[in-house]
Every structure is written in structure tokens, then in C-alpha cells.
Motif scaffolding. Structure first.
Motif, PDB file in Angstrom:
ATOM      1  N   SER A 184       0.837  -0.973  -0.153  1.00 11.09           N
ATOM      2  CA  SER A 184       0.042  -0.092  -0.045  1.00 11.09           C
ATOM      3  C   SER A 184       1.162   1.316   0.096  1.00 11.09           C
ATOM      4  CB  SER A 184      -0.859  -0.084   1.276  1.00 11.09           C
ATOM      5  OG  SER A 184      -1.813   1.258   1.392  1.00 11.09           O
ATOM      6  N   SER A 185       0.782   1.977  -1.132  1.00 11.13           N
ATOM      7  CA  SER A 185       1.596   3.462  -1.162  1.00 11.13           C
ATOM      8  C   SER A 185       1.005   4.179  -2.355  1.00 11.13           C
ATOM      9  CB  SER A 185       2.978   3.217  -1.395  1.00 11.13           C
ATOM     10  OG  SER A 185       3.299   2.645  -2.826  1.00 11.13           O
ATOM     11  N   ARG A 186       1.077   5.411  -2.518  1.00 10.17           N
ATOM     12  CA  ARG A 186       0.681   6.349  -3.548  1.00 10.17           C
ATOM     13  C   ARG A 186       1.227   5.948  -4.710  1.00 10.17           C
ATOM     14  NH1 ARG A 186      -0.158   8.907   1.245  1.00 10.17           N
ATOM     15  NH2 ARG A 186      -1.827  10.261   1.743  1.00 10.17           N
ATOM     16  N   GLU A 187       2.418   5.772  -4.744  1.00 11.97           N
ATOM     17  CA  GLU A 187       3.158   5.396  -5.803  1.00 11.97           C
ATOM     18  C   GLU A 187       3.048   4.242  -6.337  1.00 11.97           C
ATOM     19  OE1 GLU A 187       4.590   6.216  -2.650  1.00 11.97           O
ATOM     20  OE2 GLU A 187       5.272   8.030  -3.111  1.00 11.97           O
ATOM     21  N   ASN A 188       2.571   3.097  -5.568  1.00  7.39           N
ATOM     22  CA  ASN A 188       2.134   1.882  -6.563  1.00  7.39           C
ATOM     23  C   ASN A 188       0.696   2.077  -6.966  1.00  7.39           C
ATOM     24  OD1 ASN A 188       4.473   0.395  -5.522  1.00  7.39           O
ATOM     25  ND2 ASN A 188       3.906  -0.319  -3.769  1.00  7.39           N
ATOM     26  N   VAL A 189      -0.202   2.761  -6.476  1.00  3.54           N
ATOM     27  CA  VAL A 189      -1.447   2.980  -7.052  1.00  3.54           C
ATOM     28  C   VAL A 189      -1.246   3.868  -8.125  1.00  3.54           C
ATOM     29  CG1 VAL A 189      -3.479   4.307  -6.656  1.00  3.54           C
ATOM     30  CG2 VAL A 189      -2.728   2.801  -4.954  1.00  3.54           C
ATOM     31  N   GLU A 190      -0.452   4.859  -8.410  1.00  2.00           N
ATOM     32  CA  GLU A 190      -0.176   5.735  -9.466  1.00  2.00           C
ATOM     33  C   GLU A 190       0.417   4.920 -10.408  1.00  2.00           C
ATOM     34  OE1 GLU A 190      -1.381   8.257 -10.050  1.00  2.00           O
ATOM     35  OE2 GLU A 190      -2.032   9.299  -8.291  1.00  2.00           O
ATOM     36  N   CYS A 191       1.542   3.774 -10.087  1.00  2.20           N
ATOM     37  CA  CYS A 191       1.997   2.966 -11.079  1.00  2.20           C
ATOM     38  C   CYS A 191       1.065   2.327 -11.925  1.00  2.20           C
ATOM     39  CB  CYS A 191       3.101   1.989 -10.202  1.00  2.20           C
ATOM     40  SG  CYS A 191       3.820   0.680 -11.461  1.00  2.20           S
ATOM     41  N   VAL A 192       0.141   1.463 -11.191  1.00  2.00           N
ATOM     42  CA  VAL A 192      -0.794   0.536 -11.997  1.00  2.00           C
ATOM     43  C   VAL A 192      -1.623   1.569 -12.628  1.00  2.00           C
ATOM     44  CG1 VAL A 192      -2.663  -1.049 -11.523  1.00  2.00           C
ATOM     45  CG2 VAL A 192      -0.963  -0.959 -10.255  1.00  2.00           C
ATOM     46  N   ASN A 193      -2.077   2.547 -12.343  1.00  2.00           N
ATOM     47  CA  ASN A 193      -2.909   3.559 -13.209  1.00  2.00           C
ATOM     48  C   ASN A 193      -2.073   4.058 -14.293  1.00  2.00           C
ATOM     49  OD1 ASN A 193      -5.292   5.434 -13.186  1.00  2.00           O
ATOM     50  ND2 ASN A 193      -3.735   7.121 -13.338  1.00  2.00           N
ATOM     51  N   SER A 194      -0.976   4.214 -14.181  1.00  2.00           N
ATOM     52  CA  SER A 194      -0.301   4.765 -15.462  1.00  2.00           C
ATOM     53  C   SER A 194      -0.253   3.672 -16.474  1.00  2.00           C
ATOM     54  CB  SER A 194       1.363   4.958 -14.990  1.00  2.00           C
ATOM     55  OG  SER A 194       1.939   3.554 -14.693  1.00  2.00           O
ATOM     56  N   VAL A 195      -0.189   2.330 -16.320  1.00  2.00           N
ATOM     57  CA  VAL A 195      -0.542   1.319 -17.117  1.00  2.00           C
ATOM     58  C   VAL A 195      -1.963   1.093 -17.640  1.00  2.00           C
ATOM     59  CG1 VAL A 195       1.852   0.414 -16.624  1.00  2.00           C
ATOM     60  CG2 VAL A 195      -0.013  -0.740 -15.588  1.00  2.00           C
ATOM     61  N   GLY A 196      -2.694   1.571 -17.097  1.00  2.00           N
ATOM     62  CA  GLY A 196      -4.404   1.592 -17.686  1.00  2.00           C
ATOM     63  C   GLY A 196      -4.956   0.616 -16.656  1.00  2.00           C
ATOM     64  N   GLY A 197      -4.570   0.376 -15.562  1.00  2.00           N
ATOM     65  CA  GLY A 197      -5.221  -0.458 -14.696  1.00  2.00           C
ATOM     66  C   GLY A 197      -5.693   0.099 -13.389  1.00  2.00           C
ATOM     67  N   ILE A 198      -6.336  -0.709 -12.474  1.00  2.00           N
ATOM     68  CA  ILE A 198      -6.711  -0.348 -11.192  1.00  2.00           C
ATOM     69  C   ILE A 198      -6.030  -1.178 -10.075  1.00  2.00           C
ATOM     70  CG2 ILE A 198      -8.800   0.231  -9.681  1.00  2.00           C
ATOM     71  CD1 ILE A 198     -10.656   0.345 -12.014  1.00  2.00           C
ATOM     72  N   ALA A 199      -5.506  -0.398  -9.034  1.00  2.00           N
ATOM     73  CA  ALA A 199      -5.042  -1.253  -7.962  1.00  2.00           C
ATOM     74  C   ALA A 199      -5.864  -1.347  -6.777  1.00  2.00           C
ATOM     75  CB  ALA A 199      -3.805  -0.324  -7.553  1.00  2.00           C
ATOM     76  N   PHE A 200      -6.231  -2.453  -6.589  1.00  2.00           N
ATOM     77  CA  PHE A 200      -6.955  -2.902  -5.455  1.00  2.00           C
ATOM     78  C   PHE A 200      -5.985  -3.487  -4.371  1.00  2.00           C
ATOM     79  CE2 PHE A 200      -9.763  -3.182  -8.989  1.00  2.00           C
ATOM     80  CZ  PHE A 200     -10.950  -2.764  -8.322  1.00  2.00           C
ATOM     81  N   ILE A 201      -5.580  -2.626  -3.541  1.00  2.00           N
ATOM     82  CA  ILE A 201      -4.846  -2.728  -2.191  1.00  2.00           C
ATOM     83  C   ILE A 201      -5.399  -2.129  -1.196  1.00  2.00           C
ATOM     84  CG2 ILE A 201      -2.476  -2.573  -1.483  1.00  2.00           C
ATOM     85  CD1 ILE A 201      -1.524  -1.880  -4.404  1.00  2.00           C
ATOM     86  N   PRO A 202      -5.758  -3.032  -0.028  1.00  2.00           N
ATOM     87  CA  PRO A 202      -6.377  -2.427   1.247  1.00  2.00           C
ATOM     88  C   PRO A 202      -5.539  -1.300   2.018  1.00  2.00           C
ATOM     89  CG  PRO A 202      -5.643  -4.551   1.539  1.00  2.00           C
ATOM     90  CD  PRO A 202      -5.653  -4.236   0.118  1.00  2.00           C
TER      91      PRO A 202
END
Length: 248
Positions: A190-208
Motif C-alpha cells: 500500500s502506497s501512493r506510488e504503487n497506486v499511481e504505477c498501476v494507473n499509469s499502465v491503464g489498470g486499477i490497484a486493489f490494495i487495502p
């Protein structure tokens, strides 16, 4: 598939190793073994779960079927298995083996696991006044498809490498081949960087989110948006999040 597993494994491994570029043999002295042969034998040894000595008969069968060009002594296979130069070759083969499932997998899960080696660290503890012995561990970080469980990215690190910092490399490696719609992982990622990383490749991060997370944007509106979704649509969020169980 299970009744023909070993025969199919040999065929598929042979196809993969056929893509390995063997270095040109130069200079005097005994020529080195073909890299493709050594990678084939290393992978086959691990697959059989036999010791190196007991594995020799499997290598002879591979030679009879023309999967390898030359037989090697078990000690030679051991030396290649310890050679760090074949690590990137093996990682390339793992990623290559996933590509045929490009049209199937869109949802992925990330996780890591520790593996004990046969080596030990020893040191003298002045605190306890005695010598302490501890097994050396390594850690495998991987990302896999939740439908077929194919591994699309992997990285081996020392035991105490934090999961969070390995996450972007795995996601980006998968994005080179696959269309990513969802990536699920546990709270360790769980981190902002990881959420943004998934978003940058067109996906959604499901991390609690961790219990002390406030949901403040801090430069990431996506982080705040996902936190609200997690808080007020928990059941829907968990439906996607629990796909990470496939990584176990």
C-alpha cells in the motif's frame, strides 16, 4: 495433462531454450558448454526435485531425445546453477512462457515468499555471549495472472528487501506484454506510488488501506478516490482484492 506432464515439460522447455543465443566459442582450451544446454539442464534438475547425481539419468534421456547437444557432469550443472549470469536468461524465459496467454489474462496479483537456502551465516553475539547460526534466506517477488496462474514477472532479492519497492518493476514488466485491468495485492504494497504505477499502465490497484491511513491526497487524487471507494464500497472492493489469493 498430469499423466503427460514430464513429456510436455521437456517439449516446452526445449522450445523456450531454442530462443537462447549461445555465445561464440573462442580461444584455446576446452570449449564451454552451450548456454542453452545448461539452462535446459538446470531447469530440468529443479523440475525433477532429484539431487544432481540422481538427476544424471534424466539428462541422458534429454540427450537421447536431442533436447541437448552434449551431456555434462553433475558438477558442471551445479556451477551454472550458481552463476548469476544465467539469472536474466531465466527471467526472460519465464516472461516469454507467459506471452501465449496475452489474450486471456487481464487481472493480476502480486505477492512474495521467502525460501531458505543450504547456507548459514554465523556470528558471535556479545549480547548473548555465544555464537549464533542462522540460515540464509532469499525472497521471490512475483506477479501472476489470476485465471491461469501464469507468472508474468519475477524478481529474486535478499531476504529483507521490502515488498513495496519491488512492485513497480513487476507491474511494468507485465505491462510490456499484457493489457492490465486490475492488480491486487496485500497491505504490504500500500502506497501512493504503487497506486499511481498501476494507473499509469491503464489498470486499477486493489490494495487495502492500512488502519492509520487518512486518505489525504498529498499530490495523488487517485489515492483519495480509491480510499473513498474502499471505505464506502468495501464489499465491491474486496471482491476484486481477494483475487490476490491466486498468488498464494
Amino acid at each position: 495433462a498430469q499423466t503427460h506432464e514430464k513429456a510436455l515439460f521437456l517439449e516446452l522447455l526445449n522450445d523456450l531454450c531454442g530462443n537462447i543465443d549461445n555465445p561464440i566459442r573462442e580461444g584455446r582450451g576446452r570449449p564451454k558448454k552451450l548456454l542453452s544446454d545448461m539452462v535446459f539442464c538446470s531447469a530440468l534438475k529443479v523440475f525433477t526435485t532429484f539431487s544432481l547425481r540422481r538427476f544424471i539419468s534424466d539428462m541422458q534421456i534429454a540427450k537421447e531425445k536431442n533436447y541437448i547437444e552434449n551431456l555434462a557432469d553433475y558438477s558442471t550443472v551445479a556451477l551454472y546453477m550458481e552463476n548469476p549470469e544465467i539469472t536474466p536468461v531465466l527471467i526472460d524465459l519465464i516472461e516469454m512462457s507467459a506471452r501465449p496467454l496475452k489474450a486471456v489474462e487481464t487481472d493480476f496479483a502480486v505477492d512474495s515468499s521467502g525460501f531458505g537456502t543450504s547456507r548459514f551465516d554465523r556470528w558471535f553475539s556479545f549480547k548473548y555471549g555465544k555464537e549464533i547460526e542462522k540460515r540464509v534466506w532469499i525472497k521471490a517477488h512475483l506477479i501472476n495472472g489470476v485465471k491461469t496462474h501464469i507468472v508474468s514477472g519475477i524478481k529474486i532479492t535478499k531476504a529483507y528487501s521490502h515488498d513495496t519497492k519491488e512492485f513497480p518493476e513487476l507491474v511494468n514488466a507485465t505491462a510490456r506484454t499484457f493489457e492490465i485491468k486490475e492488480v491486487s495485492a496485500d497491505k504490504a504494497y500500500s502506497s501512493r506510488e504503487n497506486v499511481e504505477c498501476v494507473n499509469s499502465v491503464g489498470g486499477i490497484a486493489f490494495i487495502p488501506f492500512k488502519s492509520n491511513t487518512t486518505g489525504k491526497a498529498r499530490g495523488s487524487k487517485l489515492w483519495k478516490k480509491l480510499h473513498s471507494f474502499y471505505m464506502f464500497n468495501r464489499e465491491e472492493f474486496l471482491e476484486s482484492y481477494h483475487k490476490r489469493s491466486n498468488a498464494e
